[in-house]
Motif scaffolding. Sequence first.
Motif, PDB file in Angstrom:
ATOM      1  N   ALA A 219     -12.490 -27.262 -16.977  1.00 59.64           N
ATOM      2  CA  ALA A 219     -12.401 -25.981 -17.674  1.00 59.64           C
ATOM      3  C   ALA A 219     -12.605 -26.163 -19.173  1.00 59.64           C
ATOM      4  N   SER A 220     -11.963 -27.189 -19.739  1.00 56.01           N
ATOM      5  CA  SER A 220     -12.087 -27.451 -21.173  1.00 56.01           C
ATOM      6  C   SER A 220     -13.516 -27.836 -21.540  1.00 56.01           C
ATOM      7  N   HIS A 221     -14.129 -28.675 -20.734  1.00 57.86           N
ATOM      8  CA  HIS A 221     -15.484 -29.152 -21.007  1.00 57.86           C
ATOM      9  C   HIS A 221     -16.502 -28.022 -20.892  1.00 57.86           C
ATOM     10  N   ALA A 222     -16.269 -27.114 -19.939  1.00 55.70           N
ATOM     11  CA  ALA A 222     -17.216 -26.009 -19.715  1.00 55.70           C
ATOM     12  C   ALA A 222     -16.936 -24.813 -20.623  1.00 55.70           C
ATOM     13  N   GLY A 223     -15.757 -24.804 -21.267  1.00 50.42           N
ATOM     14  CA  GLY A 223     -15.402 -23.689 -22.130  1.00 50.42           C
ATOM     15  C   GLY A 223     -15.072 -22.427 -21.366  1.00 50.42           C
ATOM     16  N   VAL A 224     -14.460 -22.607 -20.180  1.00 56.39           N
ATOM     17  CA  VAL A 224     -14.064 -21.455 -19.362  1.00 56.39           C
ATOM     18  C   VAL A 224     -12.607 -21.633 -18.961  1.00 56.39           C
ATOM     19  N   SER A 225     -12.059 -20.617 -18.305  1.00 60.01           N
ATOM     20  CA  SER A 225     -10.672 -20.705 -17.872  1.00 60.01           C
ATOM     21  C   SER A 225     -10.545 -21.527 -16.591  1.00 60.01           C
ATOM     22  N   LYS A 226      -9.344 -22.001 -16.345  1.00 60.19           N
ATOM     23  CA  LYS A 226      -9.057 -22.743 -15.123  1.00 60.19           C
ATOM     24  C   LYS A 226      -9.317 -21.865 -13.896  1.00 60.19           C
ATOM     25  N   LYS A 227      -9.036 -20.575 -14.014  1.00 57.72           N
ATOM     26  CA  LYS A 227      -9.247 -19.641 -12.908  1.00 57.72           C
ATOM     27  C   LYS A 227     -10.736 -19.540 -12.570  1.00 57.72           C
ATOM     28  N   THR A 228     -11.566 -19.537 -13.609  1.00 54.39           N
ATOM     29  CA  THR A 228     -13.009 -19.453 -13.373  1.00 54.39           C
ATOM     30  C   THR A 228     -13.504 -20.691 -12.640  1.00 54.39           C
ATOM     31  N   VAL A 229     -13.016 -21.858 -13.039  1.00 57.61           N
ATOM     32  CA  VAL A 229     -13.393 -23.097 -12.350  1.00 57.61           C
ATOM     33  C   VAL A 229     -12.970 -23.026 -10.890  1.00 57.61           C
TER      34      VAL A 229
ATOM     35  N   ARG B  26     -12.606 -20.345  -9.091  1.00 53.09           N
ATOM     36  CA  ARG B  26     -13.475 -19.416  -8.371  1.00 53.09           C
ATOM     37  C   ARG B  26     -14.809 -20.055  -8.007  1.00 53.09           C
ATOM     38  N   VAL B  27     -15.346 -20.832  -8.933  1.00 50.40           N
ATOM     39  CA  VAL B  27     -16.599 -21.529  -8.649  1.00 50.40           C
ATOM     40  C   VAL B  27     -16.389 -22.556  -7.546  1.00 50.40           C
ATOM     41  N   LEU B  28     -15.285 -23.279  -7.627  1.00 50.70           N
ATOM     42  CA  LEU B  28     -14.963 -24.310  -6.654  1.00 50.70           C
ATOM     43  C   LEU B  28     -14.855 -23.732  -5.248  1.00 50.70           C
ATOM     44  N   ASN B  29     -14.307 -22.532  -5.144  1.00 50.27           N
ATOM     45  CA  ASN B  29     -14.093 -21.899  -3.844  1.00 50.27           C
ATOM     46  C   ASN B  29     -15.184 -20.915  -3.475  1.00 50.27           C
ATOM     47  N   ASN B  30     -16.267 -20.919  -4.289  1.00 48.84           N
ATOM     48  CA  ASN B  30     -17.419 -20.063  -4.021  1.00 48.84           C
ATOM     49  C   ASN B  30     -17.023 -18.594  -3.920  1.00 48.84           C
ATOM     50  N   GLU B  31     -16.125 -18.168  -4.812  1.00 46.89           N
ATOM     51  CA  GLU B  31     -15.658 -16.791  -4.810  1.00 46.89           C
ATOM     52  C   GLU B  31     -16.566 -15.918  -5.676  1.00 46.89           C
ATOM     53  N   PRO B  32     -16.530 -14.598  -5.446  1.00 47.30           N
ATOM     54  CA  PRO B  32     -17.336 -13.690  -6.261  1.00 47.30           C
ATOM     55  C   PRO B  32     -16.746 -13.520  -7.668  1.00 47.30           C
ATOM     56  N   ASN B  33     -17.271 -12.565  -8.403  1.00 49.08           N
ATOM     57  CA  ASN B  33     -16.782 -12.235  -9.753  1.00 49.08           C
ATOM     58  C   ASN B  33     -17.013 -13.362 -10.764  1.00 49.08           C
ATOM     59  N   VAL B  34     -18.044 -14.159 -10.541  1.00 47.12           N
ATOM     60  CA  VAL B  34     -18.464 -15.174 -11.497  1.00 47.12           C
ATOM     61  C   VAL B  34     -19.960 -15.005 -11.716  1.00 47.12           C
ATOM     62  N   SER B  35     -20.366 -14.866 -12.980  1.00 45.17           N
ATOM     63  CA  SER B  35     -21.788 -14.673 -13.253  1.00 45.17           C
ATOM     64  C   SER B  35     -22.585 -15.913 -12.858  1.00 45.17           C
ATOM     65  N   ALA B  36     -23.856 -15.720 -12.577  1.00 43.49           N
ATOM     66  CA  ALA B  36     -24.721 -16.829 -12.171  1.00 43.49           C
ATOM     67  C   ALA B  36     -24.787 -17.896 -13.251  1.00 43.49           C
TER      68      ALA B  36
ATOM     69  N   ARG C 225     -21.495 -19.830 -13.336  1.00 40.24           N
ATOM     70  CA  ARG C 225     -21.405 -20.680 -12.151  1.00 40.24           C
ATOM     71  C   ARG C 225     -22.248 -21.953 -12.334  1.00 40.24           C
ATOM     72  N   GLU C 226     -23.473 -21.774 -12.837  1.00 43.17           N
ATOM     73  CA  GLU C 226     -24.364 -22.915 -13.053  1.00 43.17           C
ATOM     74  C   GLU C 226     -23.785 -23.885 -14.091  1.00 43.17           C
ATOM     75  N   LYS C 227     -23.170 -23.320 -15.141  1.00 43.91           N
ATOM     76  CA  LYS C 227     -22.583 -24.160 -16.192  1.00 43.91           C
ATOM     77  C   LYS C 227     -21.436 -25.004 -15.635  1.00 43.91           C
ATOM     78  N   VAL C 228     -20.566 -24.380 -14.832  1.00 40.75           N
ATOM     79  CA  VAL C 228     -19.434 -25.105 -14.253  1.00 40.75           C
ATOM     80  C   VAL C 228     -19.918 -26.163 -13.264  1.00 40.75           C
ATOM     81  N   LEU C 229     -20.906 -25.820 -12.447  1.00 43.30           N
ATOM     82  CA  LEU C 229     -21.440 -26.784 -11.485  1.00 43.30           C
ATOM     83  C   LEU C 229     -22.049 -27.985 -12.197  1.00 43.30           C
ATOM     84  N   ALA C 230     -22.687 -27.723 -13.342  1.00 39.97           N
ATOM     85  CA  ALA C 230     -23.278 -28.810 -14.134  1.00 39.97           C
ATOM     86  C   ALA C 230     -22.189 -29.749 -14.662  1.00 39.97           C
TER      87      ALA C 230
END
Length: 338
Positions: free
Chosen positions: A11-21, A23-33, A36-41
């Motif tokens: 979360a710190s490295h991507a500059g997003v919240s822990k919740k956003t990470v 959501r990406v991890l669990n493939n949940e909605p409400n995350v912009s493309a 999502r790509e930034k967190v996956l990277a």
Amino acid sequence: MMKKVTINSVASHAGVSKKTVSRVLNNEPNVSAATREKVLAVFKELDYTPNPIARGLAQNRSFIIGCLYDNPSKSYITRVQTGALEACKENNYNLLIHPCEFRGEALINNIEQLLQTSRLDGIVLTPPFGDFAELVAFLKSKKIPYARVASALLQDDSISVRSNDEQGAFEITEHLISLGHKSIAFIKGHPDHSATQQRFKGYRRSLASHGIEFDERLVEEGNFSYHSGVDSARSILDLSPRPTAVFASNDYMAAAVLKLATQRQLKVPDDISIAGFDNAPIARHIWPGLTTIAQPVEEMTKQAVTQLISHIAQPQEQPYQVTLESRLITRESTSAIK
């Protein structure tokens, strides 16, 4: 000693919240493309591997999908597992394969024990389990999310991915008729599988559409196994007059017919044409190659598991239900009647 990479690090490295990470991890909605790509990277950059135990405790999930199967065809089960594993891998889930050979109350008790020991988040029902009303009712009573693969039930309010077995059987029978065959034997599959009735229905519909009288003597009872194909082939090839073509409900039974015909010095397809169903590896590996119907088993299972995981994360009011296309593949085992 290398410092363990955590969800907080990502979360710190991507500059997003822990919740956003999460959501990406669990493939949940409400995350912009883009997010999502930034967190996956960052996952890839930091070589982040989620801790399944911590992840499960945090969200009260096991992140395990169960897959029930009962099918004598090993290649079919392998294809089911391939599709299910691919979906689980893409969604950071694990897969538990559970063979069942039970019916009625014994089956329910077996599944109840499985649920007590495994804490499954959901279950994918492969044939014939998706058509067992008692099992479906039990899972609903326990509030266990499930998805059905290749089920004949269309009215059930659950995730369902299937192919049109009746249409596939119709097309392969049409192919044989187009080659001039009118005496076409048919080998049924396992009586518990809805595909058995659907394929038989397609065979009969094609005969009727061409005004060819249905002959019960040309129909044998198989169970999708090679050995049942041998027994059925023996009965069919003993008929007088012998049919000019055989359509078996799967490729393993068709391969058994081909072997027995060859042992009796019959030339395939000159003396008798043979067709199967499923496009199992054996259809391509034997000679002559089997004319068959390619059924998208891997894709059906992958879609069912993907939709099940999505439903677990965010329940859907309208269940995902789709019928995928199968296709006729002509090979050397069928030809025009001589």
